[in-house]
Motif scaffolding. Structure first.
Motif, PDB file in Angstrom:
ATOM      1  N   ASP A   1       0.827  -1.198   0.000  1.00  0.00           N
ATOM      2  CA  ASP A   1       0.000   0.000   0.000  1.00  0.00           C
ATOM      3  C   ASP A   1       0.873   1.264   0.000  1.00  0.00           C
ATOM      4  OD1 ASP A   1      -2.354   1.408   0.097  1.00  0.00           O
ATOM      5  OD2 ASP A   1      -2.700   1.090   2.241  1.00  0.00           O
ATOM      6  N   HIS A   2       0.476   2.210  -0.793  1.00  0.00           N
ATOM      7  CA  HIS A   2       1.180   3.508  -0.853  1.00  0.00           C
ATOM      8  C   HIS A   2       2.672   3.361  -1.109  1.00  0.00           C
ATOM      9  CE1 HIS A   2      -2.077   6.213   0.087  1.00  0.00           C
ATOM     10  NE2 HIS A   2      -2.485   5.367   1.003  1.00  0.00           N
ATOM     11  N   ILE A   3       3.008   2.708  -2.208  1.00  0.00           N
ATOM     12  CA  ILE A   3       4.434   2.568  -2.520  1.00  0.00           C
ATOM     13  C   ILE A   3       4.821   3.520  -3.658  1.00  0.00           C
ATOM     14  CG2 ILE A   3       4.795   0.237  -1.622  1.00  0.00           C
ATOM     15  CD1 ILE A   3       4.321   0.822  -5.324  1.00  0.00           C
TER      16      ILE A   3
ATOM     17  N   MET B   1      -4.210   8.677  -5.174  1.00  0.00           N
ATOM     18  CA  MET B   1      -3.899  10.117  -5.046  1.00  0.00           C
ATOM     19  C   MET B   1      -4.683  10.679  -3.880  1.00  0.00           C
ATOM     20  SD  MET B   1      -4.268  11.479  -8.875  1.00  0.00           S
ATOM     21  CE  MET B   1      -2.995  11.190 -10.048  1.00  0.00           C
ATOM     22  N   ASP B   2      -4.952   9.829  -2.905  1.00  0.00           N
ATOM     23  CA  ASP B   2      -5.881  10.245  -1.853  1.00  0.00           C
ATOM     24  C   ASP B   2      -5.245  11.092  -0.760  1.00  0.00           C
ATOM     25  OD1 ASP B   2      -4.554   7.694  -1.165  1.00  0.00           O
ATOM     26  OD2 ASP B   2      -5.664   7.900   0.712  1.00  0.00           O
ATOM     27  N   GLU B   3      -3.933  10.991  -0.612  1.00  0.00           N
ATOM     28  CA  GLU B   3      -3.318  11.704   0.514  1.00  0.00           C
ATOM     29  C   GLU B   3      -2.916  13.126   0.129  1.00  0.00           C
ATOM     30  OE1 GLU B   3      -0.514   9.257   2.646  1.00  0.00           O
ATOM     31  OE2 GLU B   3      -2.138   7.953   3.319  1.00  0.00           O
ATOM     32  N   VAL B   4      -3.904  13.894  -0.254  1.00  0.00           N
ATOM     33  CA  VAL B   4      -3.712  15.310  -0.588  1.00  0.00           C
ATOM     34  C   VAL B   4      -4.857  16.104   0.015  1.00  0.00           C
ATOM     35  CG1 VAL B   4      -2.447  14.970  -2.757  1.00  0.00           C
ATOM     36  CG2 VAL B   4      -4.939  14.958  -2.789  1.00  0.00           C
TER      37      VAL B   4
ATOM     38  N   VAL C   1     -11.655   3.139  -1.812  1.00  0.00           N
ATOM     39  CA  VAL C   1     -11.835   4.184  -0.807  1.00  0.00           C
ATOM     40  C   VAL C   1     -10.858   3.919   0.332  1.00  0.00           C
ATOM     41  CG1 VAL C   1     -13.444   5.311   0.769  1.00  0.00           C
ATOM     42  CG2 VAL C   1     -14.257   4.461  -1.438  1.00  0.00           C
ATOM     43  N   HIS C   2      -9.880   4.810   0.467  1.00  0.00           N
ATOM     44  CA  HIS C   2      -8.957   4.702   1.599  1.00  0.00           C
ATOM     45  C   HIS C   2      -9.676   5.370   2.758  1.00  0.00           C
ATOM     46  CE1 HIS C   2      -5.051   4.113  -0.905  1.00  0.00           C
ATOM     47  NE2 HIS C   2      -6.084   3.553  -1.485  1.00  0.00           N
ATOM     48  N   SER C   3     -10.298   4.541   3.555  1.00  0.00           N
ATOM     49  CA  SER C   3     -11.296   5.069   4.479  1.00  0.00           C
ATOM     50  C   SER C   3     -10.687   5.693   5.721  1.00  0.00           C
ATOM     51  CB  SER C   3     -12.241   3.939   4.884  1.00  0.00           C
ATOM     52  OG  SER C   3     -11.547   3.001   5.687  1.00  0.00           O
TER      53      SER C   3
HETATM   54 ZN   LIG Z   1      -4.480   6.020   1.368  1.00  0.00          ZN
END
Ligand SMILES: [Zn+2]
Length: 415
Positions: A78-80, A178-181, A256-258
């Motif tokens: 995850d998230h690499i 691209m969720d961590e923004v 969905v990265h919840s």
């Molecule tokens: Zn995430």
């Protein structure tokens, strides 16, 4: 490798809850909804708990074997990114290419020109069935979306090809995240991001945008639910269109990265995917760690002592522990109980304060978020902590399983 229609990411910081998590998914399957288990763990999480990707693989394989699960399952790196993917190559078969940090980077003129040229076939207007407003394609709009996302998707292409070279095409599932923004991506952004992903020939099966609203760790959604529902539905429609128009994998779906426990929007998502007969992937992680602490508190004796110790130490080290999560937690310090107060609590009181049951009088989301980031304290306890997970495996496991099934899967998949 094809990811099924419904899939659920179960993170597990300390690798002891694989069977409890899988049991919850087996129950969903026996109730008629097959949900593919995915064990996800990010590089950041591995670094904080000093674990290695092989541990997640061993945990997943063991759970599957011991419970006789015959369906597909995955281990998600995850998230690499290019700098850390190599440690996951041999152990993961699902890769989440995190390109958020490349959003807004400049692209070469040739790249921008090639992107614009690839959009020529779209014409001046694109109407997506179900979305009232057509997308008006202009040079200005193309320039703008290229400025935001082209460098990021080019980077995703590089990471994808790096993994493909080592594992072989078709031997892993690809997600682009691209969720961590801070700024959410709109459905129009999603349309062009998918066009770029198709241009890069990335066979993405899941895509994780930043949705509107706050996705704080371990607690419920904070934001405009109606706006979320509108964007989520439009994203679903855009994906459906893009799969056909751009030749992306047919099973491409939203991820969905919840941040765990977005109970308010779970039924909203459930309704929309049902309406359009679409799939969904939801990632959770910290919710399982929190259930471990709840289980230890209920177990009493040493379990309760350690649960209290985790809170008290986390409170002392609040600034340090919260720092990496500054954007995804909101703790009201005035609502945090004092160490003396917590020292006098029963296991039941501790568990009821921590357990996420909306509307329960004892439930305290501030307490919960602090313990959420406190897993580093448990990691530092080493075997003192993990031995208790073994000693109280039954009670902890039943908390983990009940949480995944009753509070997550039931709401998400309308069970
Ligand atoms: Zn995430």
């Amino acid at each position: 490798m094809i990811l099924g229609k419904y899939s659920f990411g179960v993170g597990d910081r300390f690798n002891h809850q694989g069977e409890a998590q899988l049991s919850a998914l087996i129950t969903a399957t026996s109730e008629g909804v097959e949900v593919t288990p995915v064990w996800n763990k990010s590089n950041r999480e591995h670094n904080i708990v000093h674990s290695e990707p092989v541990g997640t693989r061993m945990e997943a394989d063991a759970a599957v074997k011991n419970l006789g699960w015959e369906g597909p399952y995955f281990v998600d790196a995850d998230h690499i990114n290019l700098s850390n993917v190599d440690r996951f190559i041999d152990h993961a078969d699902f890769f989440t290419l995190d390109v958020a940090m490349y959003i807004g980077n400049e692209s070469s003129q040739e790249d921008v020109a090639a992107f614009k040229k690839s959009c020529a076939t779209l014409g001046s207007e694109v109407t997506i069935p179900g979305i009232p407003e057509p997308i008006q394609i202009s040079d200005e709009l193309l320039q703008q979306v290229a400025g935001k996302y082209l460098a990021a998707i080019k980077e995703a292409g590089k990471i994808y090809r790096h993994i493909e070279e080592k594992k072989g095409a078709g031997n892993f599932v690809t997600e682009v995240s691209m969720d961590e923004v801070e700024t959410p991506q709109t459905p129009v952004d999603m349309f062009f991001i998918l066009k770029m992903i198709a241009n890069e020939k990335i066979p993405a099966q899941t895509i994780a945008p930043k949705f509107t609203g706050r996705f704080n760790k371990g607690v419920d959604y904070v934001g405009d639910v109606e706006q979320f529902a509108k964007e989520f539905e439009q994203d679903v429609l855009v994906i459906d269109y893009a799969v056909k128009a751009f030749g992306l994998p047919e099973n491409l779906k939203l991820s969905v990265h919840s941040g765990s426990d977005k109970f308010t929007i779970y039924p909203v998502m459930a309704k929309i995917i049902k309406k359009h007969n679409k799939g969904l992937h939801v990632k959770t992680a910290g919710t399982t760690w929190l259930e471990e602490v709840i289980g230890l508190a209920i177990a009493g004796d040493e379990g309760l002592i350690v649960a209290k110790e985790i809170y008290i130490k986390a409170l002392e080290r609040k600034v340090e522990l919260c720092a990496p999560y500054a954007d995804v937690i909101d703790i009201d310090d005035s609502q945090l109980p004092s160490p003396d107060e917590v020292a006098g609590w029963t296991g039941e009181k501790f568990a009821n304060t921590l357990r996420h049951i909306p509307g329960y009088p004892d439930y305290n989301p501030n307490f919960r978020q602090l313990i959420h980031v406190g897993y580093k304290v448990a990691a530092e306890m080493g075997e003192e902590y993990t031995n208790l997970l073994k000693k109280y495996a039954d009670v902890v496991g039943s908390c983990v399983e009940e949480n995944i099934y009753d509070r997550h899967l039931k709401r998400l998949f309308d069970l």
